[in-house]
Scaffold this active site. Structure first.
Site, PDB file in Angstrom:
ATOM      1  N   TYR A 125      10.991  -8.326  63.976  1.00  0.00           N
ATOM      2  CA  TYR A 125      11.978  -8.151  62.092  1.00  0.00           C
ATOM      3  C   TYR A 125      13.494  -8.144  62.739  1.00  0.00           C
ATOM      4  O   TYR A 125      14.657  -8.160  62.618  1.00  0.00           O
ATOM      5  CB  TYR A 125      11.533  -7.693  61.624  1.00  0.00           C
ATOM      6  N   SER A 128      21.210  -6.631  58.106  1.00  0.00           N
ATOM      7  CA  SER A 128      20.065  -5.071  58.103  1.00  0.00           C
ATOM      8  C   SER A 128      20.797  -4.527  59.065  1.00  0.00           C
ATOM      9  O   SER A 128      21.522  -4.788  60.503  1.00  0.00           O
ATOM     10  CB  SER A 128      18.930  -5.371  58.825  1.00  0.00           C
TER      11      SER A 128
HETATM   12  N1  LIG Z   1      14.922  -3.965  51.640  1.00  0.00           N
HETATM   13  C1  LIG Z   1      15.387  -3.551  52.874  1.00  0.00           C
HETATM   14  O1  LIG Z   1      14.919  -2.311  53.110  1.00  0.00           O
HETATM   15  C2  LIG Z   1      16.657  -4.380  53.583  1.00  0.00           C
HETATM   16  C3  LIG Z   1      16.967  -3.735  54.070  1.00  0.00           C
HETATM   17  C4  LIG Z   1      17.683  -4.463  54.825  1.00  0.00           C
HETATM   18  C5  LIG Z   1      18.539  -5.747  54.387  1.00  0.00           C
HETATM   19  N2  LIG Z   1      16.961  -6.589  53.883  1.00  0.00           N
HETATM   20  C6  LIG Z   1      17.163  -7.539  53.689  1.00  0.00           C
HETATM   21  O2  LIG Z   1      17.543  -8.275  52.456  1.00  0.00           O
HETATM   22  C7  LIG Z   1      17.131  -9.594  52.450  1.00  0.00           C
HETATM   23  C8  LIG Z   1      16.505  -9.747  50.519  1.00  0.00           C
HETATM   24  O3  LIG Z   1      15.004  -8.619  50.824  1.00  0.00           O
HETATM   25  P1  LIG Z   1      14.752  -7.695  49.888  1.00  0.00           P
HETATM   26  O4  LIG Z   1      14.253  -6.174  50.522  1.00  0.00           O
HETATM   27  O5  LIG Z   1      15.269  -8.023  48.510  1.00  0.00           O
HETATM   28  O6  LIG Z   1      13.132  -8.470  49.668  1.00  0.00           O
HETATM   29  P2  LIG Z   1      12.033  -9.284  48.481  1.00  0.00           P
HETATM   30  O7  LIG Z   1      12.440  -8.471  47.822  1.00  0.00           O
HETATM   31  O8  LIG Z   1      11.290  -9.849  49.602  1.00  0.00           O
HETATM   32  O9  LIG Z   1      13.072 -10.503  48.705  1.00  0.00           O
HETATM   33  C9  LIG Z   1      13.471 -11.472  49.323  1.00  0.00           C
HETATM   34  C10 LIG Z   1      13.799 -12.458  48.775  1.00  0.00           C
HETATM   35  O10 LIG Z   1      13.758 -13.379  49.604  1.00  0.00           O
HETATM   36  C11 LIG Z   1      12.845 -14.534  49.285  1.00  0.00           C
HETATM   37  N3  LIG Z   1      12.481 -15.716  50.074  1.00  0.00           N
HETATM   38  C12 LIG Z   1      11.978 -14.977  51.894  1.00  0.00           C
HETATM   39  N4  LIG Z   1      11.266 -16.486  52.993  1.00  0.00           N
HETATM   40  C13 LIG Z   1      11.790 -17.162  51.380  1.00  0.00           C
HETATM   41  C14 LIG Z   1      12.427 -18.755  52.495  1.00  0.00           C
HETATM   42  N5  LIG Z   1      11.073 -19.117  53.330  1.00  0.00           N
HETATM   43  N6  LIG Z   1      12.686 -19.624  51.362  1.00  0.00           N
HETATM   44  C15 LIG Z   1      13.873 -19.160  50.629  1.00  0.00           C
HETATM   45  N7  LIG Z   1      13.351 -18.255  49.719  1.00  0.00           N
HETATM   46  C16 LIG Z   1      12.677 -17.455  50.494  1.00  0.00           C
HETATM   47  C17 LIG Z   1      11.866 -14.567  48.745  1.00  0.00           C
HETATM   48  O11 LIG Z   1      11.636 -14.775  47.093  1.00  0.00           O
HETATM   49  P3  LIG Z   1      10.967 -16.016  47.268  1.00  0.00           P
HETATM   50  O12 LIG Z   1       9.113 -15.468  47.629  1.00  0.00           O
HETATM   51  O13 LIG Z   1      10.426 -16.647  45.980  1.00  0.00           O
HETATM   52  O14 LIG Z   1      11.084 -17.340  48.420  1.00  0.00           O
HETATM   53  C18 LIG Z   1      12.402 -13.197  47.993  1.00  0.00           C
HETATM   54  O15 LIG Z   1      13.473 -13.989  46.813  1.00  0.00           O
HETATM   55  C19 LIG Z   1      16.169 -10.205  53.157  1.00  0.00           C
HETATM   56  O16 LIG Z   1      17.283 -10.747  53.950  1.00  0.00           O
HETATM   57  C20 LIG Z   1      15.690  -9.024  54.170  1.00  0.00           C
HETATM   58  O17 LIG Z   1      16.119  -9.098  55.470  1.00  0.00           O
HETATM   59  C21 LIG Z   1      16.482  -6.047  53.236  1.00  0.00           C
END
Ligand SMILES: NC(=O)c1ccc[n+]([C@@H]2O[C@H](COP(=O)([O-])OP(=O)(O)OC[C@H]3O[C@@H](n4cnc5c(N)ncnc54)[C@H](OP(=O)(O)O)[C@@H]3O)[C@@H](O)[C@H]2O)c1
Length: 261
Positions: free
Chosen positions: A151, A138
């Site tokens: 975070y 990120s």
């Molecule tokens: N959205 C943003 O603004 C943003 C920006 C920069 C980086 N990111 C990064 O992108 C990645 C994906 O996030 P997202 O934005 O797509 O959010 P999201 O829609 O909430 O997806 C998160 C995913 O991670 C899984 N997850 C969470 N905890 C877990 C665990 N302990 N074990 C296995 N799976 C787990 C969730 O599935 P389950 O709940 O089914 O386990 C879900 O599939 C993250 O690393 C986040 O930090 C996001």
């Protein structure tokens, strides 16, 4: 599951992970999807013809057991996407202590456990033509963002992990890619409603855009990318050049109280 090279995507039940799984499936990869929510994961997997396994990446024993089962079916894993992650909106002084531990265990250590567990499969794929690891970090990994300090710290740790393993594995046939998204609208990170700043909301992008960039980074051998490039690359540079000043400026933005989690 089709006959393409095997990719494992963590956190594939929603958001960037789900979009990445779909993008990779369109490109002919054979996918194994990991996450904790069985129904969501199974539905995505069925739609794209993937295999799936329930896995909590913050639990090393769970990761080892799942990886052993996958490697038995697929001895060569050509791509590991370390994407699973959780938010921690709110300051160090406001959020639950348990959340501070969880965000490190999932966002940072989750990727470490997955890399270690899938290493034999990645080495086998490397010997057969090449393997890739994508760490979805990120922009928060480069910026001390006080409204989500824990975070941000988890992403700083994950960035160091990604860069150090890229150096460690150089020449091994396993290429490590670091992907740094800015604000992305997803279930866990509902940026358009959670962010207070109207200016920051203008730069929120969709998960599909990040997914396409991830697939391109692998195909074109890009080591480190920021998505989108503007304005986030400048944000990272500003933090590096004037760290104290920038952290204070960034700290003025934040999340609506009801959205802290
Ligand atoms: N959205 C943003 O603004 C943003 C920006 C920069 C980086 N990111 C990064 O992108 C990645 C994906 O996030 P997202 O934005 O797509 O959010 P999201 O829609 O909430 O997806 C998160 C995913 O991670 C899984 N997850 C969470 N905890 C877990 C665990 N302990 N074990 C296995 N799976 C787990 C969730 O599935 P389950 O709940 O089914 O386990 C879900 O599939 C993250 O690393 C986040 O930090 C996001």
């Amino acid at each position: 599951m089709s006959g393409g090279r095997v990719a494992v995507v963590t956190g594939a039940s929603s958001g960037i992970g789900e979009a990445t799984a779909r993008a990779l499936a369109r490109r002919g990869w054979s996918l194994v999807l990991l996450a904790r929510r069985e129904e969501r994961l199974a539905a995505v997997a069925e739609e794209i013809g993937a295999e799936w396994e329930m896995c909590d990446v913050s639990d090393q024993a769970s990761v080892d057991a799942v990886a052993a089962r996958i490697l038995e079916r697929h001895p060569a894993v050509a791509l590991l996407v370390n994407n699973a992650g959780i938010p921690a909106r709110g300051s160090y002084l406001d959020i639950e202590a348990e959340r501070i531990e969880q965000v490190i265990a999932c966002n940072y250590l989750g990727g470490v456990w997955c890399l270690r567990a899938f290493e034999p499969g990645l080495r086998a794929a490397a010997a057969a033509g090449g393997a890739h690891v994508v760490n979805v970090v990120s922009v928060a990994g480069t910026v001390a963002f006080a409204p989500a300090g824990a975070y941000s710290a988890s992403k700083h740790a994950q960035l160091a992990f990604s860069r150090s393993t890229a150096a460690l594995l150089r020449g091994s046939g396993i290429r490590v890619h670091t992907v740094m998204p800015g604000f992305v609208e997803t279930e866990g990170f509902p940026q358009r409603t959670a962010l207070r700043s109207r200016m920051l909301k203008r730069f929120v992008v969709e998960a599909d855009r990040v997914a396409e960039s991830i697939a391109n980074a692998v195909e074109r051998g890009k080591g480190e990318i920021t998505v989108p490039w503007f304005p986030y690359r400048f944000v990272s540079i500003a933090q590096a050049v004037v760290p104290g000043l920038f952290a204070v400026f960034a700290g003025r933005a934040g999340y609506h109280k009801g959205e802290q989690r």
